[in-house]
Design an enzyme around this catalytic site. Structure first.
Site, short mmCIF file in Angstrom:
data_model
loop_
_atom_site.label_atom_id
_atom_site.label_comp_id
_atom_site.label_asym_id
_atom_site.label_seq_id
_atom_site.Cartn_x
_atom_site.Cartn_y
_atom_site.Cartn_z
N GLU A 91 32.39 49.28 76.30
CA GLU A 91 32.88 49.36 74.94
C GLU A 91 31.84 49.96 73.99
O GLU A 91 30.64 49.76 74.13
CB GLU A 91 33.32 47.98 74.48
CG GLU A 91 34.57 47.57 75.25
CD GLU A 91 35.02 46.14 75.02
OE1 GLU A 91 36.19 45.85 75.30
OE2 GLU A 91 34.22 45.32 74.57
N CYS A 104 27.70 50.94 67.73
CA CYS A 104 27.13 49.96 68.66
C CYS A 104 27.49 50.43 70.07
O CYS A 104 28.66 50.54 70.41
CB CYS A 104 27.74 48.59 68.36
SG CYS A 104 27.20 47.31 69.50
N CYS A 111 26.15 42.91 82.95
CA CYS A 111 24.73 42.60 82.70
C CYS A 111 24.32 41.52 83.68
O CYS A 111 25.07 40.57 83.92
CB CYS A 111 24.52 42.13 81.26
SG CYS A 111 22.78 41.76 80.90
N CYS A 115 23.16 35.37 80.14
CA CYS A 115 22.96 34.44 79.02
C CYS A 115 24.20 33.55 78.91
O CYS A 115 25.33 34.01 79.11
CB CYS A 115 22.72 35.21 77.73
SG CYS A 115 21.21 36.20 77.83
N CYS A 118 27.32 34.57 76.55
CA CYS A 118 27.67 36.00 76.42
C CYS A 118 28.75 36.39 77.40
O CYS A 118 28.62 36.20 78.61
CB CYS A 118 26.42 36.85 76.64
SG CYS A 118 26.78 38.61 76.68
N GLY A 164 25.36 45.09 78.12
CA GLY A 164 24.20 45.38 78.96
C GLY A 164 22.87 45.18 78.26
O GLY A 164 22.80 45.01 77.04
N SER A 196 18.18 46.51 71.23
CA SER A 196 18.21 45.05 71.23
C SER A 196 17.91 44.56 72.64
O SER A 196 18.52 45.01 73.60
CB SER A 196 19.61 44.57 70.80
OG SER A 196 19.70 43.17 70.94
N SER A 218 16.62 39.16 70.93
CA SER A 218 17.60 38.07 70.96
C SER A 218 16.88 36.76 71.24
O SER A 218 16.50 36.49 72.36
CB SER A 218 18.64 38.35 72.04
OG SER A 218 19.38 39.49 71.69
N LEU A 219 16.72 35.97 70.20
CA LEU A 219 15.91 34.75 70.32
C LEU A 219 16.76 33.54 70.72
O LEU A 219 16.56 32.95 71.76
CB LEU A 219 15.19 34.53 68.99
CG LEU A 219 13.86 33.79 69.00
CD1 LEU A 219 12.90 34.34 70.04
CD2 LEU A 219 13.23 33.87 67.60
N HIS A 220 17.66 33.15 69.86
CA HIS A 220 18.68 32.12 70.14
C HIS A 220 18.18 30.69 70.34
O HIS A 220 19.00 29.77 70.44
CB HIS A 220 19.55 32.49 71.34
CG HIS A 220 20.10 33.88 71.27
ND1 HIS A 220 20.78 34.36 70.18
CD2 HIS A 220 20.06 34.91 72.16
CE1 HIS A 220 21.15 35.60 70.41
NE2 HIS A 220 20.71 35.96 71.59
N CYS A 338 30.36 40.80 68.26
CA CYS A 338 29.23 40.63 69.16
C CYS A 338 29.55 39.65 70.28
O CYS A 338 30.08 38.57 70.01
CB CYS A 338 28.04 40.01 68.45
SG CYS A 338 27.48 40.93 67.10
N1 SAH Z 1 21.40 42.70 76.00
C1 SAH Z 1 20.93 42.87 74.69
C2 SAH Z 1 21.88 43.61 73.79
C3 SAH Z 1 23.36 43.29 73.83
S1 SAH Z 1 23.95 41.78 73.16
C4 SAH Z 1 20.53 41.57 74.08
O1 SAH Z 1 20.83 40.54 74.63
O2 SAH Z 1 19.84 41.60 73.07
C5 SAH Z 1 23.85 41.93 71.37
C6 SAH Z 1 23.66 40.57 70.68
O3 SAH Z 1 24.85 39.77 70.72
C7 SAH Z 1 22.57 39.75 71.36
O4 SAH Z 1 21.74 39.15 70.41
C8 SAH Z 1 23.39 38.71 72.08
O5 SAH Z 1 22.63 37.59 72.40
C9 SAH Z 1 24.50 38.45 71.10
N2 SAH Z 1 25.63 37.76 71.69
C10 SAH Z 1 26.01 37.74 72.99
N3 SAH Z 1 27.11 36.98 73.14
C11 SAH Z 1 27.45 36.52 71.92
C12 SAH Z 1 28.52 35.71 71.43
N4 SAH Z 1 29.47 35.25 72.24
N5 SAH Z 1 28.57 35.46 70.11
C13 SAH Z 1 27.64 35.96 69.28
N6 SAH Z 1 26.62 36.73 69.68
C14 SAH Z 1 26.52 37.02 71.00
FE1 SF4 Z 2 22.96 40.58 78.91
FE2 SF4 Z 2 22.40 40.62 76.29
FE3 SF4 Z 2 24.61 39.39 77.22
FE4 SF4 Z 2 22.21 38.33 77.71
S1 SF4 Z 2 23.18 38.61 75.68
S2 SF4 Z 2 23.87 38.57 79.20
S3 SF4 Z 2 20.97 40.17 77.98
S4 SF4 Z 2 24.17 41.57 77.31
#
Ligand code: SAH
Ligand code: SF4
Length: 364
Positions: A91, A104, A111, A115, A118, A164, A196, A218-220, A338
């Site tokens: 996408e 984007c 991936c 995470c 995600c 990814g 990112s 991406s800290l979280h 996202c």
């Molecule tokens: N792989 C990279 C870039 C793609 S994800 C990364 O992880 O940084 C882009 C952003 O969306 C990241 O910060 C990711 O953690 C966040 N993200 C993933 N799943 C999400 C969700 N379900 N709700 C909100 N943000 C999410």
């Molecule tokens: Fe991959 Fe980013 Fe999703 Fe983590 S948040 S699974 S690194 S796409």
């Protein structure tokens, strides 16, 4: 073998032209035709000698990946589904705003980093996208948005925040970044192109050396215990190493801060205590925060933090002097927000929970 000229950055194209016995300025002309004018047909490259055009036609193609669906959300967000072969699609999302247009883009089909929150991660990993497939998303979006001759700034910003992990597909990501920055291709500002990453520490160092652009991390989670669970790559590159890598990155970055992305998940990482712990964690890293209210997807156990809690969290960061934005959830109605980007990926791993949707269904 026929080569796809969209797979080359400027240096690669020059080298390929040299192998064909052609001069560098020819490569530059073709680069401009392909990327500035969006031309895929050699016959239309009118300032190139007919003999060369025929030679190119015999040996090469300009083949962007196909757009299989194009949906516009109520808020103007536009989501493209891009065919990457073998029944897989990724996408690309265009987000128009008053002062900019952000695209984007995706860098992998699926991936591997898994995470917890995600949707892409839950699909498993299929494969890295080629340079043509990464830059092809920009090529196709420009075309769909009616950009001609690359002189309009319809797409002013690119963020690699689609499907990814860009740094897990480093070579192809860097070649695509170089095309984005090249004045003979897309001519975007280094400050307006953002990678990112979930925190692949050694590759962050390579990016700094080979193609520094704006960086989002991406800290979280504010501590290793929680981050180990939410972002499993943390077990390999824990927060102390990640913070040090951010500091090193800033030595050469085009911007003087790192953007930390923080997905706000109800009851998991969104308390006032978490916010204070974060302040201690990032105290030596000039940064901004981007809070992303969790976007739910089918089968996920998590819930979005209530708006009030997100506000409270943001207040604590801002009172400490950190610029903090809360991402508006856009494109919700077309699943373009996202982490909702799931595309249609056939998982090559053994995962059983992956949602695999054949491309034909995706078109409907
Ligand atoms: N792989 C990279 C870039 C793609 S994800 C990364 O992880 O940084 C882009 C952003 O969306 C990241 O910060 C990711 O953690 C966040 N993200 C993933 N799943 C999400 C969700 N379900 N709700 C909100 N943000 C999410
Ligand atoms: Fe991959 Fe980013 Fe999703 Fe983590 S948040 S699974 S690194 S796409």
């Amino acid at each position: 073998m026929t080569v796809n000229l969209l797979d080359f950055d400027a240096d690669g194209l020059t080298a390929w032209f040299a192998e064909q016995g052609e001069k560098p300025f020819r490569a530059k002309q073709v680069l401009r035709w392909m990327h500035r004018s969006g031309v895929a047909d050699f016959a239309a490259m009118t300032d190139i000698a007919k003999s060369l055009r025929e030679k190119l036609k015999a040996r090469a193609v300009v083949a962007p990946p196909a757009v299989v669906s194009d949906k516009v959300s109520d808020d103007g967000t536009r989501k493209f589904l891009i065919d990457v072969g073998n029944g897989n699609a990724v996408e690309t999302v265009f987000i128009p705003e008053d002062d900019r247009g952000t695209l984007c883009i995706s860098t992998q089909a699926g991936c591997a980093l898994d995470c917890a929150f995600c949707s892409t991660g839950k699909q498993g990993f299929n494969r890295n996208l080629t340079v043509a497939e990464i830059i092809g998303q920009l090529w196709q979006a420009n075309k769909a948005l009616g950009v001609v001759h690359g002189d309009e700034r319809v797409i002013s910003n690119v963020v690699m925040m689609g499907m990814g992990e860009p740094l897990a597909n480093f070579e192809n990501t860097v070649a695509a970044l170089k095309l984005m920055l090249d004045d003979n291709a897309y001519g975007l500002s280094r400050r307006r192109v953002t990678v990112s990453t979930s925190g692949l520490v050694p590759v962050m160092d390579r990016l700094r050396e080979e193609c520094p652009v704006a960086l989002a991390v991406s800290l979280h989670a504010p501590n290793d215990k929680l981050r180990d669970e939410l972002v499993p790559i943390n077990q390999k590159y824990p927060l102390k190493e990640l913070m040090a890598a951010c500091q090193r990155y800033l030595e050469k970055a085009p911007r003087d801060f790192i953007t930390f992305e923080y997905t706000m998940i109800d009851g998991i990482n969104d308390s006032e205590a978490h916010a204070r712990e974060l302040l201690a964690l990032v105290k030596n890293v000039p940064c901004k925060f981007n809070l992303i209210p969790f976007n739910p997807f089918p089968g996920s156990p998590f819930k979005r933090s209530p708006a009030e809690r997100v506000r409270r969290f943001a207040d604590i960061l801002m009172q400490a002097g950190i610029v903090t934005t809360t991402r508006k959830t856009r494109g919700d109605d077309i699943d373009a927000a996202c982490g909702q980007l799931a595309g249609q990926v056939k998982d090559k791993t053994k995962r059983t929970s992956g949602r695999v949707i054949p491309l034909m269904e995706a078109r409907s």
